[in-house]
Write an enzyme that holds these catalytic residues in place. Structure first.
Site, PDB file in Angstrom:
ATOM      1  CE  LYS A 102       1.408  47.681  41.441  1.00 10.23           C
ATOM      2  NZ  LYS A 102       1.942  48.592  42.180  1.00 10.23           N
ATOM      3  NE  ARG A 117      -3.503  51.639  41.794  1.00  9.79           N
ATOM      4  CZ  ARG A 117      -2.636  51.429  40.578  1.00  9.79           C
ATOM      5  NH1 ARG A 117      -2.594  50.461  39.917  1.00  9.79           N
ATOM      6  NH2 ARG A 117      -1.544  52.169  40.640  1.00  9.79           N
ATOM      7  NE  ARG A 144       7.858  54.273  38.244  1.00  9.99           N
ATOM      8  CZ  ARG A 144       6.792  53.516  38.829  1.00  9.99           C
ATOM      9  NH1 ARG A 144       6.913  52.313  39.281  1.00  9.99           N
ATOM     10  NH2 ARG A 144       5.856  54.305  39.412  1.00  9.99           N
ATOM     11  NE  ARG A 193       4.059  55.934  35.644  1.00  5.79           N
ATOM     12  CZ  ARG A 193       3.436  54.976  36.502  1.00  5.79           C
ATOM     13  NH1 ARG A 193       3.944  53.827  36.593  1.00  5.79           N
ATOM     14  NH2 ARG A 193       2.539  55.194  37.281  1.00  5.79           N
ATOM     15  NE  ARG A 204       1.196  56.973  41.086  1.00  3.33           N
ATOM     16  CZ  ARG A 204       2.291  56.763  40.642  1.00  3.33           C
ATOM     17  NH1 ARG A 204       3.234  57.979  40.409  1.00  3.33           N
ATOM     18  NH2 ARG A 204       2.977  55.493  40.172  1.00  3.33           N
TER      19      ARG A 204
END
Ligand code: AMP
Length: 218
Positions: free
Chosen positions: A13, A88, A127, A164, A175
């Site tokens: 996203k 969400r 990431r 992160r 998540r």
């Protein structure tokens, strides 16, 4: 153009939003980014949000909706926007509909980015984010040489990459669980409104962007 990008953590996203920003010159509104900025500043709101974020849970609707209301009231939103990571859950989606109806700017499209579960976990593990300019890269798809060559637009030096804190294995599992339980129902919600487009978001980033653009035209 007023767009929502819907997809699990790691579905791209953020990356595709950045591409859309360049393509359509409309701002990306990422609730994750807004929340991380509040956490970094140590505001009261950030302190409240942090616990949920670190645990991989959703931050309270009241906090997120307050931030979105404020952001969507800013002048640069008038030409359109890309919502990344919001809504969400169903309560957020309904609140968004109300808010957009009030300002006379209903959504044009909701694009669902489909990525296989194994691929999501793999992407999240690789990431990294530049602590100066916020650019997100993936160690699995970018070569170390290419990453070293690319200079940060803020510092003129190689990017200073960090992972992160909520991209660790345990938090990622939570998540993904939260996505299935709370966010996936939005697929039916937006299908019911005739807004849903679904694309295959695996493979080359540029090819996914092409599919995204086609989905937005359709
Ligand atoms: P993201 O950068 O979109 O992956 O978001 C990172 C974290 O911020 C999420 O795991 C949530 O804890 C929180 N968050 C982001 N967007 C929302 C939202 N719309 N509602 C509630 N929590 C959110």
């Amino acid at each position: 153009m007023r767009i929502v990008l819907l997809g699990a953590p790691g579905s791209g996203k953020g990356t595709q939003s950045q591409w859309l920003v360049g393509r359509f010159h409309i701002p990306q509104v990422s609730t994750g980014d807004l929340l991380r900025a509040a956490v970094a500043k140590g505001t009261a709101l950030g302190v409240q949000a942090r616990e949920a974020m670190d645990a991989g849970r959703l931050v309270a609707d009241q906090i997120v909706l307050g931030m979105i209301r404020e952001r969507l009231g800013e002048p640069d939103i008038r030409g359109g926007f890309i919502l990344d990571g919001f809504p969400r859950n169903l309560a957020q989606a309904r609140a968004l509909d109300q808010l957009l109806a009030q300002i006379g700017q209903p959504l044009d499209a909701v694009v669902q980015l489909n990525v296989d579960y194994g691929e999501l976990s793999r992407r999240i593990a690789g990431r990294r984010t530049c602590s100066d300019c916020g650019r997100v890269v993936n160690l699995l798809t970018s070569s170390p040489q290419a990453l070293e060559r690319e200079l940060c637009p803020k510092t003129g030096q190689p990017h200073r990459l960090f992972q992160r804190p909520d991209d660790n294995e345990a938090t990622v599992a939570e998540r993904l669980r939260v996505y299935e339980a709370q966010t996936r129902p939005l697929v039916d919600y937006y299908r019911g409104q005739g807004l849903l487009r679904s694309i295959d978001a695996e493979g080359d980033v540029t090819e996914v962007s092409v599919r995204l653009e086609q989905a937005l035209k359709g």
